[in-house]
Design an enzyme around this catalytic site. Structure first.
Site, mmCIF file in Angstrom:
data_model
loop_
_atom_site.group_PDB
_atom_site.id
_atom_site.type_symbol
_atom_site.label_atom_id
_atom_site.label_comp_id
_atom_site.label_asym_id
_atom_site.label_seq_id
_atom_site.Cartn_x
_atom_site.Cartn_y
_atom_site.Cartn_z
ATOM 1 N N ASN A 36 -6.354 0.541 1.896
ATOM 2 C CA ASN A 36 -6.804 1.463 2.949
ATOM 3 C C ASN A 36 -7.986 2.313 2.497
ATOM 4 O O ASN A 36 -8.337 3.286 3.155
ATOM 5 C CB ASN A 36 -5.664 2.410 3.329
ATOM 6 C CG ASN A 36 -4.469 1.668 3.883
ATOM 7 O OD1 ASN A 36 -4.636 0.775 4.703
ATOM 8 N ND2 ASN A 36 -3.277 2.018 3.429
ATOM 9 N N HIS A 125 3.982 3.775 13.590
ATOM 10 C CA HIS A 125 4.278 3.637 12.162
ATOM 11 C C HIS A 125 5.723 4.053 11.840
ATOM 12 O O HIS A 125 6.304 4.905 12.520
ATOM 13 C CB HIS A 125 3.307 4.531 11.377
ATOM 14 C CG HIS A 125 3.400 4.353 9.902
ATOM 15 N ND1 HIS A 125 4.080 5.230 9.082
ATOM 16 C CD2 HIS A 125 2.907 3.386 9.095
ATOM 17 C CE1 HIS A 125 3.982 4.814 7.837
ATOM 18 N NE2 HIS A 125 3.272 3.698 7.815
ATOM 19 N N GLU A 170 -0.794 6.526 18.050
ATOM 20 C CA GLU A 170 -1.781 6.549 16.958
ATOM 21 C C GLU A 170 -3.151 6.369 17.599
ATOM 22 O O GLU A 170 -3.250 5.688 18.635
ATOM 23 C CB GLU A 170 -1.515 5.403 15.978
ATOM 24 C CG GLU A 170 -0.211 5.573 15.221
ATOM 25 C CD GLU A 170 0.172 4.368 14.360
ATOM 26 O OE1 GLU A 170 -0.721 3.623 13.921
ATOM 27 O OE2 GLU A 170 1.387 4.184 14.146
ATOM 28 N N SER A 174 -2.154 1.173 12.940
ATOM 29 C CA SER A 174 -2.192 0.715 11.554
ATOM 30 C C SER A 174 -2.006 -0.792 11.436
ATOM 31 O O SER A 174 -2.560 -1.431 10.562
ATOM 32 C CB SER A 174 -1.121 1.419 10.735
ATOM 33 O OG SER A 174 0.156 1.150 11.253
ATOM 34 N N ASP A 199 -1.393 10.452 15.805
ATOM 35 C CA ASP A 199 -1.508 10.180 14.374
ATOM 36 C C ASP A 199 -2.880 9.555 14.127
ATOM 37 O O ASP A 199 -3.176 8.465 14.623
ATOM 38 C CB ASP A 199 -0.367 9.222 13.968
ATOM 39 C CG ASP A 199 -0.395 8.878 12.491
ATOM 40 O OD1 ASP A 199 -1.459 9.022 11.854
ATOM 41 O OD2 ASP A 199 0.650 8.437 11.970
ATOM 42 N N HIS A 202 -5.487 6.302 10.385
ATOM 43 C CA HIS A 202 -6.486 5.270 10.111
ATOM 44 C C HIS A 202 -7.852 5.578 10.719
ATOM 45 O O HIS A 202 -8.739 4.725 10.712
ATOM 46 C CB HIS A 202 -5.971 3.898 10.574
ATOM 47 C CG HIS A 202 -4.840 3.443 9.716
ATOM 48 N ND1 HIS A 202 -5.030 2.731 8.550
ATOM 49 C CD2 HIS A 202 -3.503 3.669 9.815
ATOM 50 C CE1 HIS A 202 -3.858 2.506 7.988
ATOM 51 N NE2 HIS A 202 -2.912 3.066 8.735
ATOM 52 N N LYS A 233 -5.864 7.366 2.760
ATOM 53 C CA LYS A 233 -6.568 6.145 3.202
ATOM 54 C C LYS A 233 -8.067 6.348 2.956
ATOM 55 O O LYS A 233 -8.469 6.333 1.801
ATOM 56 C CB LYS A 233 -6.171 5.849 4.649
ATOM 57 C CG LYS A 233 -4.633 5.753 4.741
ATOM 58 C CD LYS A 233 -4.102 5.323 6.026
ATOM 59 C CE LYS A 233 -2.604 5.542 6.117
ATOM 60 N NZ LYS A 233 -1.792 4.875 5.089
#
Ligand SMILES: Cc1ncc(COP(=O)(O)O)c(C=O)c1O
Length: 385
Positions: A36, A125, A170, A174, A199, A202, A233
């Protein structure tokens, strides 16, 4: 062997039979198409120097935090860092947790109460799923990024009186690297008076001039109840923070067990976070390189459409090859690994049977030559399969 160990052994045996037994392997020396570390900050020697220089200038009584922040006190550097993060993430306040996993379990376990309802995207996640399990609130999944399904669940939730509704998504998923339809989700949340939690694990670092993530880059942040940013990440370090109102942050300091009852991060981690954001702001070429590599990868694979392997639509560093079948996907990944590329298969039951994929993570530091070779190998294998 006693009864308990026998039961554990049986479950492990089942995993082995299903071909998804996990073992810890040493770090690979193959070309990195799986970590990541999107901007390469975890391996950046200038950033490392900056961190070391800052650390030597700080009064640093201990190597470790020696206790939780409430017990051992908070280093002034950490309070400054949280003010700095609140500025970057354009929020009233920010609070750093030891990891994204801890933060995600804490927010869902702490904020929604008994009569509340949590609506989760089905591809969330594991950490948010865990938080949902820990919560006393009722919870339901809606189909991945499916606005119709979300609206149906919102309508149903609204029928229950005196309920706070939370929608959890998210920004960049992910597993598939796709982006949530946040404009529409926000519209629905407003219509049904739901609180949105996003979230940004990423997207942290890879969107926005300062690495402030997708929601701010899209100017959506004002309509979001809480945003979660992680630093393991693209930031290349460790830890996570939540950005929201001062009341939310004070509430977490008082009630989030995963914050209260754990030893804080060592100072080094906090210095890493601040230095990394400063480095991103001063080195715009990192994000530019990353997006060039994504375009290069996708163009190099345009002929994949003539094969049975599908390259999913994604303009994020997470690129997905849909292979299908545990054995076929494992074999495909193994051949790419043998050719020198570190790519990982994602097998069922992590994904639904038949939906097995290979996840390719692109980085600013991947050379075009490496990407071209990877793509050539993918095209050859796809024709053979
Ligand atoms: C979407 C998402 N949220 C949270 C986490 C957990 O973050 P951390 O690695 O900081 O615990 C991850 C890590 O994989 C993630 O992908």
């Amino acid at each position: 062997m006693n009864q308990l160990l026998e039961r554990l052994q049986e479950k492990l045996q089942k995993r082995k039979q299903e071909g998804n037994f996990r073992i810890l392997k040493p770090q690979s020396c193959l070309v990195d198409f799986s970590s990541n570390d999107y901007l390469g900050l975890a391996r950046n020697s200038i950033l490392q120097k900056n961190i070391e220089n800052t650390l030597t200038q700080l009064p640093q009584p201990h190597l470790g935090a020696t206790g939780s922040r409430l017990l051992s006190g908070t280093h002034p550097y950490v309070l400054d860092l949280e003010a700095f993060l609140a500025q970057i993430f354009q929020a009233e306040a920010c609070l750093v947790f030891n990891s994204g996993y801890q933060l995600n379990t804490a927010i869902l376990a702490t904020i929604p109460q008994k009569n509340d309802i949590i609506l989760c995207d089905e591809l969330l996640h594991a950490s948010l799923r865990e938080g949902k399990h820990l919560s006393l609130a009722q919870s339901h999944y809606f189909r991945h990024s499916d606005l119709e399904d979300l609206e149906k669940k919102l309508q149903k939730a609204q029928e229950k009186p005196h309920t706070n509704i939370f929608v959890v998504v998210e920004s960049v998923y992910s597993m598939d690297g796709d982006i949530a339809p946040l404009h529409e989700i926000i519209r629905l949340c407003k219509q049904y008076e739901a609180y949105l939690i996003v979230d940004e694990a990423h997207s942290t670092g890879i969107y926005g001039r300062q690495g402030e993530g997708y929601c701010i880059a899209q100017n959506l942040h004002q309509d979001i109840f809480a945003r979660i940013y992680t630093f393991g990440k693209a930031i290349g370090g460790h830890g996570a923070c939540i950005a929201g109102s001062k009341i939310l942050i004070d509430y977490l300091i008082n009630f989030a067990r995963a914050f209260i009852y754990t030893t804080a991060l060592p100072l080094h981690s906090y210095v890493h976070i601040r230095q990394a954001f400063e480095y991103i702001a001063e080195n715009a070429y990192l994000q530019e390189n990353l997006y060039q590599k994504i375009t290069f990868f996708r163009t190099s694979l345009r002929n994949l459409s003539h094969t049975s392997i599908l390259l999913k639509e994604s303009y994020t560093p997470i690129q997905i090859l849909k292979i299908g079948g545990n054995e076929r996907t494992k074999l495909f990944a193994q051949k790419l690994q043998e050719a020198g590329f570190d790519v990982r298969p994602v097998l069922s039951p992590t994904v639904k049977a038949g939906q097995e994929i290979i996840r390719v993570c692109l980085h600013a530091f991947n050379a075009e030559k490496e990407i071209a070779e990877l793509c050539q190998n993918i095209l050859i294998l796809a024709k053979e399969m």
